[in-house]
Write a protein that holds these residues in place. Structure first.
Motif, PDB file in Angstrom:
ATOM      1  N   LEU A  38      -2.036  -0.685  -8.027  1.00 26.96           N
ATOM      2  CA  LEU A  38      -1.491   0.671  -7.952  1.00 26.96           C
ATOM      3  C   LEU A  38      -2.427   1.629  -7.226  1.00 26.96           C
ATOM      4  O   LEU A  38      -2.314   2.842  -7.368  1.00 26.96           O
ATOM      5  N   LEU A  39      -3.351   1.078  -6.457  1.00 30.44           N
ATOM      6  CA  LEU A  39      -4.273   1.913  -5.690  1.00 30.44           C
ATOM      7  C   LEU A  39      -3.549   2.563  -4.513  1.00 30.44           C
ATOM      8  O   LEU A  39      -2.434   2.176  -4.156  1.00 30.44           O
ATOM      9  N   SER A  40      -4.195   3.514  -3.892  1.00 25.29           N
ATOM     10  CA  SER A  40      -3.635   4.135  -2.691  1.00 25.29           C
ATOM     11  C   SER A  40      -3.502   3.075  -1.598  1.00 25.29           C
ATOM     12  O   SER A  40      -4.148   2.021  -1.654  1.00 25.29           O
ATOM     13  N   ASP A  41      -2.680   3.351  -0.594  1.00 25.72           N
ATOM     14  CA  ASP A  41      -2.510   2.409   0.513  1.00 25.72           C
ATOM     15  C   ASP A  41      -3.857   2.059   1.140  1.00 25.72           C
ATOM     16  O   ASP A  41      -4.140   0.896   1.422  1.00 25.72           O
ATOM     17  N   ALA A  42      -4.697   3.053   1.358  1.00 25.73           N
ATOM     18  CA  ALA A  42      -6.007   2.821   1.984  1.00 25.73           C
ATOM     19  C   ALA A  42      -6.885   1.937   1.108  1.00 25.73           C
ATOM     20  O   ALA A  42      -7.523   0.994   1.585  1.00 25.73           O
ATOM     21  N   ALA A  43      -6.903   2.202  -0.186  1.00 23.10           N
ATOM     22  CA  ALA A  43      -7.727   1.399  -1.100  1.00 23.10           C
ATOM     23  C   ALA A  43      -7.178  -0.020  -1.227  1.00 23.10           C
ATOM     24  O   ALA A  43      -7.942  -0.975  -1.355  1.00 23.10           O
ATOM     25  N   THR A  62       2.177  -7.376  -8.215  1.00 17.54           N
ATOM     26  CA  THR A  62       3.045  -6.307  -7.738  1.00 17.54           C
ATOM     27  C   THR A  62       2.179  -5.295  -7.006  1.00 17.54           C
ATOM     28  O   THR A  62       1.174  -4.830  -7.537  1.00 17.54           O
ATOM     29  N   ILE A  63       2.588  -4.986  -5.791  1.00 12.76           N
ATOM     30  CA  ILE A  63       1.855  -4.038  -4.960  1.00 12.76           C
ATOM     31  C   ILE A  63       2.765  -2.838  -4.730  1.00 12.76           C
ATOM     32  O   ILE A  63       3.868  -2.975  -4.211  1.00 12.76           O
ATOM     33  N   VAL A  64       2.307  -1.677  -5.119  1.00 14.02           N
ATOM     34  CA  VAL A  64       3.104  -0.462  -4.960  1.00 14.02           C
ATOM     35  C   VAL A  64       2.283   0.543  -4.169  1.00 14.02           C
ATOM     36  O   VAL A  64       1.142   0.832  -4.508  1.00 14.02           O
ATOM     37  N   GLY A  65       2.876   1.056  -3.113  1.00 13.83           N
ATOM     38  CA  GLY A  65       2.206   2.057  -2.297  1.00 13.83           C
ATOM     39  C   GLY A  65       3.220   3.045  -1.761  1.00 13.83           C
ATOM     40  O   GLY A  65       4.409   2.973  -2.075  1.00 13.83           O
ATOM     41  N   ALA A  71       6.593  -7.664  -4.636  1.00 14.87           N
ATOM     42  CA  ALA A  71       6.198  -8.525  -5.757  1.00 14.87           C
ATOM     43  C   ALA A  71       5.966  -9.922  -5.201  1.00 14.87           C
ATOM     44  O   ALA A  71       6.783 -10.451  -4.447  1.00 14.87           O
ATOM     45  N   ILE A  72       4.824 -10.495  -5.528  1.00  9.35           N
ATOM     46  CA  ILE A  72       4.461 -11.829  -5.065  1.00  9.35           C
ATOM     47  C   ILE A  72       4.341 -12.709  -6.301  1.00  9.35           C
ATOM     48  O   ILE A  72       3.617 -12.375  -7.225  1.00  9.35           O
ATOM     49  N   ARG A  73       5.042 -13.831  -6.307  1.00 13.63           N
ATOM     50  CA  ARG A  73       4.971 -14.745  -7.451  1.00 13.63           C
ATOM     51  C   ARG A  73       4.495 -16.106  -6.958  1.00 13.63           C
ATOM     52  O   ARG A  73       5.020 -16.627  -5.989  1.00 13.63           O
TER      53      ARG A  73
END
Length: 74
Positions: A38-43, A62-65, A71-73
């Motif tokens: 849940l980090l910023s896009d840059a991070a 799960t990557i949210v930006g 979601a990668i499984r």
């Protein structure tokens, strides 16, 4: 969360215990089965090279930006 960052300090003040229920990112990923970035896009672009090898069979990431939700499984 990053050790010694403000969120880390807040968690300690709220009663979380390092090594029991409060871990640095690498250890938390190795212990977990559901990883949420849940980090910023840059991070995220800075931390992904360290995270990617730890997403192994049986884990979900799960990557949210701002510009994506993935979601990668494995």
């Amino acid at each position: 969360m990053r050790k010694n960052g403000q969120s880390w300090k807040d968690a300690l003040q709220d009663g979380w215990v390092e090594g029991k229920n409060l871990f640095e990112v690498d250890e938390a990923i190795s212990r977990g089965t559901i990883i949420m970035n849940l980090l910023s896009d840059a991070a995220q672009s800075e931390t992904w090279p360290a995270i990617k090898p730890q997403i192994t069979k049986g884990k979900v990431c799960t990557i949210v930006g701002v510009n994506l939700c993935v979601a990668i499984r494995y």
